[in-house]
Structures are given as C-alpha cells and as structure tokens.
Design a protein around this motif. Sequence first.
Motif, PDB file in Angstrom:
ATOM      1  N   ASP A 128     -21.028 -20.363 -10.247  1.00 53.44           N
ATOM      2  CA  ASP A 128     -21.745 -19.086 -10.178  1.00 53.44           C
ATOM      3  C   ASP A 128     -20.744 -17.936 -10.162  1.00 53.44           C
ATOM      4  N   VAL A 129     -20.845 -17.062 -11.137  1.00 58.63           N
ATOM      5  CA  VAL A 129     -20.009 -15.866 -11.233  1.00 58.63           C
ATOM      6  C   VAL A 129     -20.933 -14.683 -11.535  1.00 58.63           C
ATOM      7  N   PRO A 130     -20.508 -13.465 -11.202  1.00 59.27           N
ATOM      8  CA  PRO A 130     -21.330 -12.309 -11.571  1.00 59.27           C
ATOM      9  C   PRO A 130     -21.480 -12.234 -13.088  1.00 59.27           C
ATOM     10  N   LYS A 131     -22.669 -11.942 -13.550  1.00 56.58           N
ATOM     11  CA  LYS A 131     -22.913 -11.857 -14.981  1.00 56.58           C
ATOM     12  C   LYS A 131     -22.208 -10.637 -15.561  1.00 56.58           C
ATOM     13  N   MET A 132     -21.406 -10.860 -16.616  1.00 56.90           N
ATOM     14  CA  MET A 132     -20.732  -9.747 -17.265  1.00 56.90           C
ATOM     15  C   MET A 132     -21.720  -8.968 -18.138  1.00 56.90           C
ATOM     16  N   VAL A 133     -21.511  -7.667 -18.221  1.00 56.47           N
ATOM     17  CA  VAL A 133     -22.395  -6.807 -19.021  1.00 56.47           C
ATOM     18  C   VAL A 133     -21.541  -5.929 -19.928  1.00 56.47           C
ATOM     19  N   GLU A 134     -22.095  -5.585 -21.074  1.00 53.02           N
ATOM     20  CA  GLU A 134     -21.382  -4.765 -22.059  1.00 53.02           C
ATOM     21  C   GLU A 134     -22.029  -3.401 -22.252  1.00 53.02           C
ATOM     22  N   SER A 135     -23.217  -3.227 -21.717  1.00 52.17           N
ATOM     23  CA  SER A 135     -23.909  -1.952 -21.860  1.00 52.17           C
ATOM     24  C   SER A 135     -24.831  -1.767 -20.661  1.00 52.17           C
ATOM     25  N   SER A 136     -25.449  -0.631 -20.571  1.00 53.19           N
ATOM     26  CA  SER A 136     -26.357  -0.362 -19.464  1.00 53.19           C
ATOM     27  C   SER A 136     -27.457  -1.411 -19.420  1.00 53.19           C
ATOM     28  N   ILE A 137     -27.770  -1.880 -18.199  1.00 56.33           N
ATOM     29  CA  ILE A 137     -28.731  -2.979 -18.062  1.00 56.33           C
ATOM     30  C   ILE A 137     -29.934  -2.601 -17.209  1.00 56.33           C
ATOM     31  N   GLY A 138     -30.072  -1.319 -16.912  1.00 55.90           N
ATOM     32  CA  GLY A 138     -31.211  -0.885 -16.107  1.00 55.90           C
ATOM     33  C   GLY A 138     -31.007  -1.069 -14.623  1.00 55.90           C
ATOM     34  N   SER A 139     -29.813  -1.486 -14.242  1.00 54.88           N
ATOM     35  CA  SER A 139     -29.469  -1.619 -12.823  1.00 54.88           C
ATOM     36  C   SER A 139     -27.997  -1.287 -12.667  1.00 54.88           C
ATOM     37  N   LYS A 140     -27.523  -1.197 -11.437  1.00 56.21           N
ATOM     38  CA  LYS A 140     -26.146  -0.786 -11.205  1.00 56.21           C
ATOM     39  C   LYS A 140     -25.152  -1.833 -11.706  1.00 56.21           C
ATOM     40  N   VAL A 141     -23.989  -1.341 -12.137  1.00 56.74           N
ATOM     41  CA  VAL A 141     -22.924  -2.191 -12.684  1.00 56.74           C
ATOM     42  C   VAL A 141     -21.656  -1.974 -11.878  1.00 56.74           C
ATOM     43  N   PHE A 142     -20.974  -3.086 -11.548  1.00 57.10           N
ATOM     44  CA  PHE A 142     -19.678  -3.002 -10.865  1.00 57.10           C
ATOM     45  C   PHE A 142     -18.590  -3.072 -11.925  1.00 57.10           C
ATOM     46  N   SER A 143     -17.724  -2.063 -11.960  1.00 61.35           N
ATOM     47  CA  SER A 143     -16.701  -1.956 -13.003  1.00 61.35           C
ATOM     48  C   SER A 143     -15.312  -2.038 -12.395  1.00 61.35           C
ATOM     49  N   ASN A 144     -14.484  -2.937 -12.930  1.00 60.10           N
ATOM     50  CA  ASN A 144     -13.143  -3.181 -12.413  1.00 60.10           C
ATOM     51  C   ASN A 144     -12.175  -3.281 -13.590  1.00 60.10           C
ATOM     52  N   ALA A 145     -10.884  -3.228 -13.292  1.00 59.55           N
ATOM     53  CA  ALA A 145      -9.874  -3.434 -14.326  1.00 59.55           C
ATOM     54  C   ALA A 145      -9.852  -4.903 -14.725  1.00 59.55           C
ATOM     55  N   LYS A 181      -9.534 -11.231 -15.665  1.00 58.12           N
ATOM     56  CA  LYS A 181     -10.798 -11.495 -14.959  1.00 58.12           C
ATOM     57  C   LYS A 181     -11.907 -11.907 -15.926  1.00 58.12           C
ATOM     58  N   THR A 182     -11.917 -11.315 -17.114  1.00 59.96           N
ATOM     59  CA  THR A 182     -12.967 -11.644 -18.074  1.00 59.96           C
ATOM     60  C   THR A 182     -12.857 -13.096 -18.535  1.00 59.96           C
ATOM     61  N   ALA A 183     -11.635 -13.534 -18.828  1.00 65.11           N
ATOM     62  CA  ALA A 183     -11.432 -14.917 -19.281  1.00 65.11           C
ATOM     63  C   ALA A 183     -11.792 -15.905 -18.181  1.00 65.11           C
ATOM     64  N   THR A 184     -11.435 -15.572 -16.947  1.00 64.51           N
ATOM     65  CA  THR A 184     -11.766 -16.443 -15.826  1.00 64.51           C
ATOM     66  C   THR A 184     -13.275 -16.547 -15.660  1.00 64.51           C
ATOM     67  N   ASN A 185     -13.951 -15.407 -15.743  1.00 63.33           N
ATOM     68  CA  ASN A 185     -15.404 -15.393 -15.604  1.00 63.33           C
ATOM     69  C   ASN A 185     -16.057 -16.282 -16.661  1.00 63.33           C
ATOM     70  N   GLU A 186     -15.624 -16.149 -17.904  1.00 61.25           N
ATOM     71  CA  GLU A 186     -16.215 -16.932 -18.994  1.00 61.25           C
ATOM     72  C   GLU A 186     -15.984 -18.426 -18.794  1.00 61.25           C
ATOM     73  N   LEU A 187     -14.773 -18.794 -18.396  1.00 60.04           N
ATOM     74  CA  LEU A 187     -14.457 -20.209 -18.198  1.00 60.04           C
ATOM     75  C   LEU A 187     -15.291 -20.805 -17.073  1.00 60.04           C
ATOM     76  N   LEU A 188     -15.341 -20.107 -15.932  1.00 59.76           N
ATOM     77  CA  LEU A 188     -16.071 -20.648 -14.787  1.00 59.76           C
ATOM     78  C   LEU A 188     -17.568 -20.718 -15.068  1.00 59.76           C
ATOM     79  N   ALA A 189     -18.092 -19.730 -15.748  1.00 59.51           N
ATOM     80  CA  ALA A 189     -19.513 -19.763 -16.098  1.00 59.51           C
ATOM     81  C   ALA A 189     -19.824 -20.979 -16.973  1.00 59.51           C
ATOM     82  N   ALA A 190     -18.924 -21.275 -17.910  1.00 59.46           N
ATOM     83  CA  ALA A 190     -19.120 -22.423 -18.790  1.00 59.46           C
ATOM     84  C   ALA A 190     -19.052 -23.740 -18.026  1.00 59.46           C
ATOM     85  N   ARG A 191     -18.349 -23.727 -16.881  1.00 53.51           N
ATOM     86  CA  ARG A 191     -18.225 -24.930 -16.059  1.00 53.51           C
ATOM     87  C   ARG A 191     -19.295 -25.014 -14.977  1.00 53.51           C
ATOM     88  N   GLY A 192     -20.241 -24.095 -14.994  1.00 52.66           N
ATOM     89  CA  GLY A 192     -21.338 -24.150 -14.042  1.00 52.66           C
ATOM     90  C   GLY A 192     -21.060 -23.512 -12.698  1.00 52.66           C
TER      91      GLY A 192
END
Length: 339
Positions: free
Chosen positions: A142-159, A129-140
């Motif tokens: 719209d995908v959910p923005k990936m986060v690596e740490s707390s961002i001050g709002s809720k985060v959806f976490s999946n495998a 899922k991470t690789a797909t997200n990065e590729l599609l984002a680079a191609r313009g």
Amino acid sequence: MANKFKKWFKPPKVYQARLPSSPASAYIVFVGSDKRGFGGQGKLNAEYFLPKFEFGAQKAGVATHFYISSDVLVQNLHAYHSASIAVIFVYNEEHFRSYPSEKNVAAIVQRPNTLVFNAPASGRLIAFKTATNELLAARGVDVPKMVESSIGSKVFSNAVIGSQTPTEVLDETCDVDASRYNTELIDTRYEYMGNAYYVCLRALCVGPKLVDLYIRCRPVSEGSPNVHSGDTPLDPELLNAIYNDRVSPRLEELETICASISDAVGPCFFAHDILLGQNGRLAVCEVGWKFDDSTLRKHLWPISGALDFMQRTYTGAVAESAGTYVAELVSSRDASDSG
C-alpha cells in the motif's frame, strides 16, 4: 589512508581496515564511501552504532571488518579466500557521487559466497520516490496513489529526490506540477486529549527484518501534515498512547510490509516512512537507507526513560540485534553453500 581514516574516527584505532587475523568461514564487512568514509552522510552514527553491531555479530561467532572505501576492500578480497562474507556499503543513496565505483561493485558482487547490502542498484531505485512508489504498488504494498492532475481532492506534493525538502498541500483546484512527487493526501490525524496530531511511523529494518520502530508526529495546529523527527512533541504520554492504541496491535502487519519492501528492493539497511491513516491504512510514503536514526533518538532523549517501546533503542540492543541477525544470515549462507 591512515590520515583519511583519522578524519572520521576518534580514536582512529577503534575502527581500522584490517585483514582477517585467523581463517573463519564467515565475515561481515563494512565499506565506507569513497568520498566520506563512514561519516557525514546522515545515515550512520558510526561511533554509536558500529561497536554495538560488532558485539552482536561477535556473539553469533562472526567477525566484523571495516574498510574506508571500496578500493581498499577490493584490494584485499583475496584474503577472505572462499569464506562467506556480507558486504555492507555505507553511503547516501541520494548523493550519486558518493556511490562506490561500478568496477569495484562488480568485483564484489561477482565474488562467490557474497551477500551485498545497500547495492547501488537498490540505491538508484529508492533515491527516486516516484520509482519506489511504482515498484511497491506493483508488488502489492500500500502506497499513496500518485496523481498527475487535479483530482477533486487535496494533493500532497514533494520533491522526487531528497529528504528535508519543501512540501506543500495543493487544494482541489490547484494545478499539479508533474515534475514533482504528487500523491493523494492521506489523513493521518490522531486525536489525543482534545488535540489532533499528524502521525508518521519510521520503521528501521535490516533487509526484511523490522528491528526498530519510531513514532513521529506533529500538532495539526502547525498547519502541515509533513512530519519530521524534530516536529515530534516531547510528550511521553502522547507517544505511548499512539504506540499502544494504533501501533502495537498491528506489529505483524508492519513486519509483513517491511518484508515485502525488502523482497522488492533487495537487502538494505532501511528506514521506511509509513503513514498511519486515520482510517487504518498503513501506506508507505518513502523508503530510504539508515542504520540508526540519531536525529530522533537525540531529540527524544529527554523523555526516553518514559518511552517503554523505545528502551531497546536507548540501550543499544537494536544495533546489537542487527549485528546478530546479519551474522546469522551470512553464517547460514555459508552452511547452505557448502552443503
């Protein structure tokens, strides 16, 4: 091979590995997994989908052949001579042991006048899922923005790999596990008759072409924004309202999204999960392979007669149109190559 084949089809005589009975300029070839043939992988209800697909291809003047494994196809590639063929691999992109061998794939891909669907290179990409997200984002796309740490709002976490895997919503102050697929939480709530529902669309595509669209939703009261087919209420008025209000007016946008994903990943039989944001966003959260979504189709069967937007699904017209589309692709490929 015959005994192995019978394990997956009843009656087995319906789909056999067979050579061309007469010369033609173009063919469609389905290739089963070396481990499981055509079934048992969560991607294809063969007895439902393949006859209708074959009928659609036949109407366009292209024959469809079936091989239980890539080994069997490679042994018989010579029989197609210089004809144009579309090779469609059937396997689970998340199960790497089910992939066709690299040697066989190379022999098929290197053959002239060959169009390959569900190539292993595409499978290895969308399995993560991470690789797909990065590729599609680079191609313009719209995908959910990936986060690596707390961002001050809720985060959806999946495998990172797998479907039907446990998910969780992390509060603003929770630590984020960087080994998981973590993204911003997109609000997909839809209000209907005093109740709220999380909504996620599933777009079935053949390459860039959107062939079917499912609405999946679940009550917000159940506490999770993670929507699966079995969560969807058997309420035709709700599903028709979502489609007419939020989906139908945006079909052209959805078609553009699907075409962009195919351009980025390559030709495949896709199932795109697209979040229907309350603010109007159409964000692609997952990309996978499916020929038909039998789980949702069976789940919604009791109310299918009242779902106007799904009539083509239940009549088999979707599978038929997929066959016609691939037949036209491979035929035009032959015409352009020979011209």
